[in-house]
Design an enzyme around this catalytic site. Structure first.
Site, short mmCIF file in Angstrom:
data_model
loop_
_atom_site.label_atom_id
_atom_site.label_comp_id
_atom_site.label_asym_id
_atom_site.label_seq_id
_atom_site.Cartn_x
_atom_site.Cartn_y
_atom_site.Cartn_z
N THR A 16 -17.21 75.70 43.52
CA THR A 16 -18.09 76.85 43.67
C THR A 16 -17.74 77.89 42.59
O THR A 16 -16.63 77.90 42.07
CB THR A 16 -17.97 77.49 45.06
OG1 THR A 16 -16.68 78.12 45.20
CG2 THR A 16 -18.15 76.46 46.17
N GLY A 17 -18.70 78.73 42.27
CA GLY A 17 -18.47 79.69 41.19
C GLY A 17 -18.22 79.00 39.88
O GLY A 17 -17.36 79.41 39.09
N SER A 20 -18.63 80.46 35.47
CA SER A 20 -17.91 81.53 34.78
C SER A 20 -16.42 81.41 35.04
O SER A 20 -15.99 80.89 36.08
CB SER A 20 -18.41 82.89 35.28
OG SER A 20 -17.76 83.96 34.62
N GLY A 21 -15.62 81.89 34.09
CA GLY A 21 -14.19 82.07 34.28
C GLY A 21 -13.46 80.82 34.71
O GLY A 21 -13.57 79.75 34.11
N ILE A 22 -12.68 80.95 35.78
CA ILE A 22 -11.83 79.87 36.28
C ILE A 22 -12.66 78.67 36.70
O ILE A 22 -12.31 77.52 36.42
CB ILE A 22 -10.96 80.38 37.44
CG1 ILE A 22 -9.93 81.39 36.92
CG2 ILE A 22 -10.26 79.22 38.15
CD1 ILE A 22 -9.20 82.15 38.02
N GLY A 23 -13.78 78.91 37.39
CA GLY A 23 -14.62 77.81 37.83
C GLY A 23 -15.18 77.01 36.68
O GLY A 23 -15.21 75.77 36.71
N SER A 145 -4.86 84.92 45.13
CA SER A 145 -4.47 85.78 44.02
C SER A 145 -3.00 86.15 44.21
O SER A 145 -2.47 86.02 45.32
CB SER A 145 -5.34 87.04 44.02
OG SER A 145 -4.82 88.03 43.14
N TYR A 158 -10.97 94.10 47.28
CA TYR A 158 -10.66 92.77 46.75
C TYR A 158 -9.32 92.28 47.30
O TYR A 158 -9.21 91.13 47.74
CB TYR A 158 -10.61 92.85 45.23
CG TYR A 158 -10.17 91.56 44.55
CD1 TYR A 158 -11.07 90.53 44.34
CD2 TYR A 158 -8.85 91.40 44.13
CE1 TYR A 158 -10.67 89.35 43.71
CE2 TYR A 158 -8.44 90.23 43.50
CZ TYR A 158 -9.36 89.21 43.30
OH TYR A 158 -8.94 88.04 42.70
#
Length: 339
Positions: A16-17, A20-23, A145, A158
């Site tokens: 999922t996700g 972008s970025g890590i995904g 995180s 967050y």
């Protein structure tokens, strides 16, 4: 019960996700490793482009548009993965959003929306994935995180969501262990990562924030995630900086509070022009792994590499303990000699 996971080249991985970025980095690395991949994100146009890119690179890929805040949409994504590939072996709950601002200034509707993605998205994804994973075995990987265990100002909602993700993940792991389910449950805990995290966050501050250094490349996280997909591991910190931060917060909480309360805001402040964005309610369309605004980026982490190899980590810890013991013995002998 010893959990056995397939090699990546024999797996179907749901991410999922994924745009972008890590995904995005994880999807690209998974395809390079020979995995078949189901890409999940909110933006259909970006998914089309990523699907085409990875297919052209030789990957076997499918995609499904879904908002992780909606369990029904994620169930449809799981059904689509099974219809296309016959099964899935690893499910990665990566999608996430953030806000920047003091808690008193962050509207409750924004905090609720953040939890819908960061916490409920993980819950929905986990509950959707478990029937298939329990039936055939596999890995459930949730993105936490370093702030799952620690905290800094200006990212309160967050941080609260990542604490909740850790509580959910750790409890779910215990329940699956009690049931002898063949499912590996891993919580990945990245340090600051050079993604579009800041640019996509809803910013309520009067300045453009940044990630405090050191900052690591998203590839470091992707490698940790894919290691957990094929090697059962409880949790993995990505970057020694995050592990050190958590260690200080646990060992000396009052000292940690004083330091971070004084330095935490300025450590996130920049002179760059404020970017207006709202990743809570809008979805990114660009396929970008990195921000490029975080200065020097560490492309590897010695700590994470050793953590991925438990025998090496054990040897290093044992060696460190032996050196410490030898030092203490030598000091004691020196004191006795002086008496």
């Amino acid at each position: 019960m010893r959990i056995k996971l397939k090699p990546l080249s024999e797996q179907v991985v749901v991410i999922t996700g994924a745009i972008s970025g890590i995904g995005l980095a994880t999807a690209r690395h998974a395809v390079k490793a020979g995995a078949r991949v189901m890409l999940v994100a909110r933006n259909g146009e970006a998914l089309d482009r990523l699907d085409a890119e990875l297919t052209q690179a030789g990957g076997e890929v499918a995609h499904h548009v879904a908002d992780v805040a909606d369990k029904g949409q994620l169930q449809s994504a799981a059904d689509a993965a099974i219809a296309r590939f016959g099964t899935f072996d690893t499910w990665v709950n990566n999608a996430g959003v953030s806000t920047y601002g003091r808690l008193e200034d962050t509207p409750l509707e924004d905090q609720r929306r953040l939890f819908e993605t960061n916490y409920w998205g993980v819950v929905h994804g986990s509950l959707v994935a478990l029937p298939q994973l329990k039936k055939n075995g596999g890995a459930l990987i949730n993105l936490g995180s370093e702030l799952s265990d620690a905290f800094i100002p200006l990212q309160g909602a967050y941080i609260a969501s990542k604490h909740a993700v850790m509580g959910f993940t750790d409890t779910l792991r215990l329940e699956l262990l009690a049931d002898h389910a063949p499912v590996s449950v891993t919580l990945i805990k990245p340090s600051g990562i050079d993604t579009m995290f800041v640019e996509h966050a809803k910013n309520l501050l009067d300045f453009q924030p940044r990630l405090p250094p050191p900052v690591y490349a998203p590839d470091v996280v992707a490698r940790a995630i894919l290691h957990a997909a094929s090697h059962p591991v409880r949790d993995l910190y990505v970057g020694s900086a995050g592990r050190a931060t958590v260690g200080l917060a646990r060992l000396l909480p009052s000292v940690f509070d004083r330091i971070v309360s004084r330095l935490g805001v300025n450590a996130q402040r920049t002179d760059r022009e404020k970017v207006k964005s709202d990743g809570l309610h809008e979805t990114a369309s660009e396929l970008r792994e990195r921000s490029g605004h975080n200065g020097h980026v560490r492309e590897t982490s010695f700590y994470t590499n050793t953590a991925r190899h438990r025998s090496l980590q054990t040897a290093l810890l044992t060696g460190g303990a032996a050196l410490l013991a030898a030092s203490l013995i030598a000091r004691r002998k020196s004191r006795l000699a002086r008496l």
